[in-house]
Motif scaffolding. Structure first.
Motif, PDB file in Angstrom:
ATOM      1  N   GLY A  27      10.758   3.477  -0.845  1.00 27.50           N
ATOM      2  CA  GLY A  27      11.089   2.593  -1.952  1.00 27.50           C
ATOM      3  C   GLY A  27      12.040   3.240  -2.932  1.00 27.50           C
ATOM      4  N   SER A  28      12.697   2.431  -3.750  1.00 27.53           N
ATOM      5  CA  SER A  28      13.662   2.944  -4.731  1.00 27.53           C
ATOM      6  C   SER A  28      12.975   3.569  -5.933  1.00 27.53           C
ATOM      7  CB  SER A  28      14.585   1.813  -5.192  1.00 27.53           C
ATOM      8  OG  SER A  28      13.825   0.744  -5.755  1.00 27.53           O
ATOM      9  N   LYS A  29      11.675   3.282  -6.115  1.00 31.19           N
ATOM     10  CA  LYS A  29      10.939   3.822  -7.246  1.00 31.19           C
ATOM     11  C   LYS A  29       9.749   4.638  -6.754  1.00 31.19           C
ATOM     12  CE  LYS A  29      12.055  -0.060 -10.324  1.00 31.19           C
ATOM     13  NZ  LYS A  29      11.489  -1.129 -11.197  1.00 31.19           N
ATOM     14  N   ASP A  30       9.408   5.648  -7.547  1.00 33.18           N
ATOM     15  CA  ASP A  30       8.221   6.440  -7.218  1.00 33.18           C
ATOM     16  C   ASP A  30       6.971   5.591  -7.425  1.00 33.18           C
ATOM     17  OD1 ASP A  30       9.716   8.649  -6.634  1.00 33.18           O
ATOM     18  OD2 ASP A  30       9.525   9.545  -8.631  1.00 33.18           O
ATOM     19  N   CYS A  31       6.056   5.655  -6.466  1.00 31.22           N
ATOM     20  CA  CYS A  31       4.789   4.967  -6.629  1.00 31.22           C
ATOM     21  C   CYS A  31       3.722   5.716  -5.836  1.00 31.22           C
ATOM     22  CB  CYS A  31       4.879   3.511  -6.188  1.00 31.22           C
ATOM     23  SG  CYS A  31       5.197   3.278  -4.437  1.00 31.22           S
ATOM     24  N   PHE A  32       2.473   5.395  -6.140  1.00 28.81           N
ATOM     25  CA  PHE A  32       1.346   6.120  -5.555  1.00 28.81           C
ATOM     26  C   PHE A  32       0.925   5.490  -4.226  1.00 28.81           C
ATOM     27  CE2 PHE A  32      -3.138   7.553  -5.462  1.00 28.81           C
ATOM     28  CZ  PHE A  32      -2.914   8.913  -5.603  1.00 28.81           C
ATOM     29  N   PHE A  33       0.500   4.217  -4.268  1.00 30.18           N
ATOM     30  CA  PHE A  33       0.042   3.539  -3.059  1.00 30.18           C
ATOM     31  C   PHE A  33       1.195   2.780  -2.399  1.00 30.18           C
ATOM     32  CE2 PHE A  33      -4.086   3.974  -5.271  1.00 30.18           C
ATOM     33  CZ  PHE A  33      -4.785   4.607  -4.261  1.00 30.18           C
ATOM     34  N   CYS A  34       2.247   3.512  -2.050  1.00 32.40           N
ATOM     35  CA  CYS A  34       3.367   2.908  -1.343  1.00 32.40           C
ATOM     36  C   CYS A  34       3.129   2.988   0.157  1.00 32.40           C
ATOM     37  CB  CYS A  34       4.666   3.640  -1.680  1.00 32.40           C
ATOM     38  SG  CYS A  34       5.172   3.477  -3.406  1.00 32.40           S
ATOM     39  N   ARG A  35       3.694   2.057   0.893  1.00 30.45           N
ATOM     40  CA  ARG A  35       3.474   2.037   2.333  1.00 30.45           C
ATOM     41  C   ARG A  35       4.053   3.262   3.028  1.00 30.45           C
ATOM     42  NH1 ARG A  35       5.336  -3.227   5.172  1.00 30.45           N
ATOM     43  NH2 ARG A  35       7.173  -2.926   3.852  1.00 30.45           N
ATOM     44  N   GLU A  36       5.145   3.835   2.464  1.00 32.13           N
ATOM     45  CA  GLU A  36       5.720   5.013   3.108  1.00 32.13           C
ATOM     46  C   GLU A  36       4.806   6.235   3.019  1.00 32.13           C
ATOM     47  OE1 GLU A  36       7.972   4.761  -0.933  1.00 32.13           O
ATOM     48  OE2 GLU A  36       7.199   3.366   0.583  1.00 32.13           O
ATOM     49  N   ASN A  37       3.796   6.178   2.132  1.00 31.96           N
ATOM     50  CA  ASN A  37       2.845   7.287   2.015  1.00 31.96           C
ATOM     51  C   ASN A  37       1.645   7.136   2.942  1.00 31.96           C
ATOM     52  OD1 ASN A  37       4.448   8.404  -0.024  1.00 31.96           O
ATOM     53  ND2 ASN A  37       3.360   7.275  -1.629  1.00 31.96           N
ATOM     54  N   THR A  89      -7.319   5.679  13.085  1.00 32.06           N
ATOM     55  CA  THR A  89      -7.104   6.797  12.168  1.00 32.06           C
ATOM     56  C   THR A  89      -6.143   6.356  11.071  1.00 32.06           C
ATOM     57  OG1 THR A  89      -5.214   7.680  13.410  1.00 32.06           O
ATOM     58  CG2 THR A  89      -7.406   8.477  14.037  1.00 32.06           C
ATOM     59  N   VAL A  90      -6.297   6.934   9.901  1.00 29.92           N
ATOM     60  CA  VAL A  90      -5.398   6.630   8.792  1.00 29.92           C
ATOM     61  C   VAL A  90      -5.215   7.885   7.952  1.00 29.92           C
ATOM     62  CG1 VAL A  90      -7.269   5.835   7.288  1.00 29.92           C
ATOM     63  CG2 VAL A  90      -4.940   5.045   6.868  1.00 29.92           C
ATOM     64  N   ALA A  91      -3.997   8.072   7.435  1.00 32.35           N
ATOM     65  CA  ALA A  91      -3.695   9.219   6.573  1.00 32.35           C
ATOM     66  C   ALA A  91      -2.929   8.738   5.349  1.00 32.35           C
ATOM     67  CB  ALA A  91      -2.892  10.277   7.318  1.00 32.35           C
ATOM     68  N   PHE A  92      -3.279   9.287   4.203  1.00 33.43           N
ATOM     69  CA  PHE A  92      -2.615   8.974   2.935  1.00 33.43           C
ATOM     70  C   PHE A  92      -1.974  10.255   2.421  1.00 33.43           C
ATOM     71  CE2 PHE A  92      -3.380   7.990  -1.824  1.00 33.43           C
ATOM     72  CZ  PHE A  92      -2.055   7.600  -1.973  1.00 33.43           C
ATOM     73  N   ASN A  93      -0.626  10.299   2.451  1.00 33.55           N
ATOM     74  CA  ASN A  93       0.118  11.447   1.947  1.00 33.55           C
ATOM     75  C   ASN A  93       0.365  11.248   0.454  1.00 33.55           C
ATOM     76  OD1 ASN A  93       1.011  13.070   4.520  1.00 33.55           O
ATOM     77  ND2 ASN A  93       1.327  10.906   5.014  1.00 33.55           N
ATOM     78  N   ILE A  94      -0.480  11.846  -0.362  1.00 36.05           N
ATOM     79  CA  ILE A  94      -0.380  11.672  -1.809  1.00 36.05           C
ATOM     80  C   ILE A  94       0.893  12.356  -2.309  1.00 36.05           C
ATOM     81  CG2 ILE A  94      -1.477  12.169  -4.033  1.00 36.05           C
ATOM     82  CD1 ILE A  94      -4.164  12.101  -2.570  1.00 36.05           C
ATOM     83  N   PRO A  95       1.737  11.652  -3.054  1.00 31.53           N
ATOM     84  CA  PRO A  95       2.983  12.256  -3.535  1.00 31.53           C
ATOM     85  C   PRO A  95       2.725  13.529  -4.341  1.00 31.53           C
ATOM     86  CG  PRO A  95       2.996   9.885  -3.899  1.00 31.53           C
ATOM     87  CD  PRO A  95       1.610  10.241  -3.455  1.00 31.53           C
ATOM     88  N   ARG A  96       3.427  14.589  -3.961  1.00 32.34           N
ATOM     89  CA  ARG A  96       3.309  15.904  -4.617  1.00 32.34           C
ATOM     90  C   ARG A  96       1.858  16.393  -4.639  1.00 32.34           C
ATOM     91  NH1 ARG A  96       6.782  12.820  -7.347  1.00 32.34           N
ATOM     92  NH2 ARG A  96       5.175  12.125  -8.787  1.00 32.34           N
ATOM     93  N   GLY A  97       1.108  16.031  -3.612  1.00 37.58           N
ATOM     94  CA  GLY A  97      -0.293  16.424  -3.553  1.00 37.58           C
ATOM     95  C   GLY A  97      -0.776  16.570  -2.131  1.00 37.58           C
ATOM     96  N   PRO A  98      -2.071  16.404  -1.913  1.00 36.87           N
ATOM     97  CA  PRO A  98      -2.645  16.605  -0.584  1.00 36.87           C
ATOM     98  C   PRO A  98      -2.464  15.390   0.318  1.00 36.87           C
ATOM     99  CG  PRO A  98      -4.347  15.979  -2.105  1.00 36.87           C
ATOM    100  CD  PRO A  98      -3.088  16.100  -2.919  1.00 36.87           C
TER     101      PRO A  98
END
Length: 294
Positions: free
Chosen positions: A207-217, A246-255
């Motif tokens: 996405g063009s903006k930073d977000c937490f629960f974005c699909r790319e994460n 299985t599912v994985a959540f890549n938290i921005p700048r985190g775990p």
């Protein structure tokens, strides 16, 4: 005393997590728990991970296992990793079950249609181990009913080999693992197993903006894995098998946080294994310490 040890271990892990998250960068991670892809750790980077399994075997006590993983990118073609495992069984005890030293080698560094990786691991663990990092041979639900006092008295030293084949295609990853394992101190035959994984990020466009629960994460997929008997009785007879999403959540700048319910596919398997993982990647770990020392 066991409660004090558990509390201390949790404090240490929390400290590692907090320190790691301050200097780590989240990388896209495939949401696999048993299957390996051809992705190796970046040279100089350290990944610290906590991997857990919870289950309630039929006619047995429920248990929760914990494995601490330290994965280091030695070179572009070699990743090495150390595992420390323990478990708690209800109505029984909490014990340390052993350690593993894993090495993965990628002979072809450029991306190909099929990317092979060679895996070698030395394992020193007792038979009370509940980490279930792989399923081989005639592993079954009955192994999970053994009392801790009995299991911890029997230590196995084994070598494990894997042929990892992995492909990336239009955002998808498809990985196949063939596993073989040999007890080094007992005259037992080679055991065999398999793992297969398929996964994809929810979107390939950031996405063009930073977000937490974005699909790319977020990435999702599925795994299936199990035993294939041994050299004396190769096949599916008297083996256990599991499969699940299985599912994985890549938290921005985190775990990265991953979860999977793996469902048993036959009577030799546990009904469901609840798997979860939290991992942190610390970039250029030795460079970080060098900067701190100046």
């Amino acid at each position: 005393m066991q409660l004090e040890v558990n509390s201390s271990l949790k404090l240490v892990l929390c400290g590692v997590v907090l320190w790691g998250s301050a200097v780590s960068a989240s990388a896209q991670e495939w949401p696999y728990f048993v299957t390996y892809s051809h992705a190796l750790e970046e040279p100089g980077n350290l990944e610290i991970a906590y991997k857990g399994v919870q289950a309630s075997p039929k006619f047995g006590n429920s248990f929760s296992s914990a494995t601490l993983e330290l994965e280091y990118g030695a070179t572009a073609w070699w990743t090495t990793e150390v595992y420390l495992s323990g478990q708690h069984t209800a109505n029984d005890s909490t014990i340390f079950t052993g350690y593993r030293w894993e090495n993965r080698f990628r002979p072809l560094l450029r991306e190909h249609l099929i990317n092979p990786v060679l895996y070698v691991e030395y394992e020193n663990a007792n038979t009370a181990d509940r980490s279930l990092l792989e399923i081989v041979g005639h592993d079954s639900i009955s192994d999970l009913r053994i009392p801790n006092a009995v299991g911890r008295s029997d230590t196995e030293r084994e070598i494990e080999l894997k042929l990892i084949l992995s492909s990336n295609f239009r955002g998808w990853n498809v990985s196949e693992n063939f596993i073989t394992e040999k007890n080094l101190i007992e005259p037992e035959p080679w055991e065999f197993g398999y793992a297969f994984g398929l996964s994809r990020p929810l979107t390939l466009r950031a996405g063009s903006k930073d977000c937490f629960f974005c699909r790319e994460n977020l990435s999702a997929g599925a795994e299936i894995y199990g035993g294939l008997g041994d050299l004396d009785s190769f096949g599916l007879s008297a083996t256990s098998h599991y499969s699940g999403p299985t599912v994985a959540f890549n938290i921005p700048r985190g775990p990265t946080v991953s979860f999977s319910p793996s469902f048993g596919l036959n009577e030799n398997s546990v009904g469901v294994l609840y798997r979860f993982k939290v991992s942190y990647e610390i970039q250029q770990i030795f460079g970080h310490f060098h900067r701190r020392a100046k």
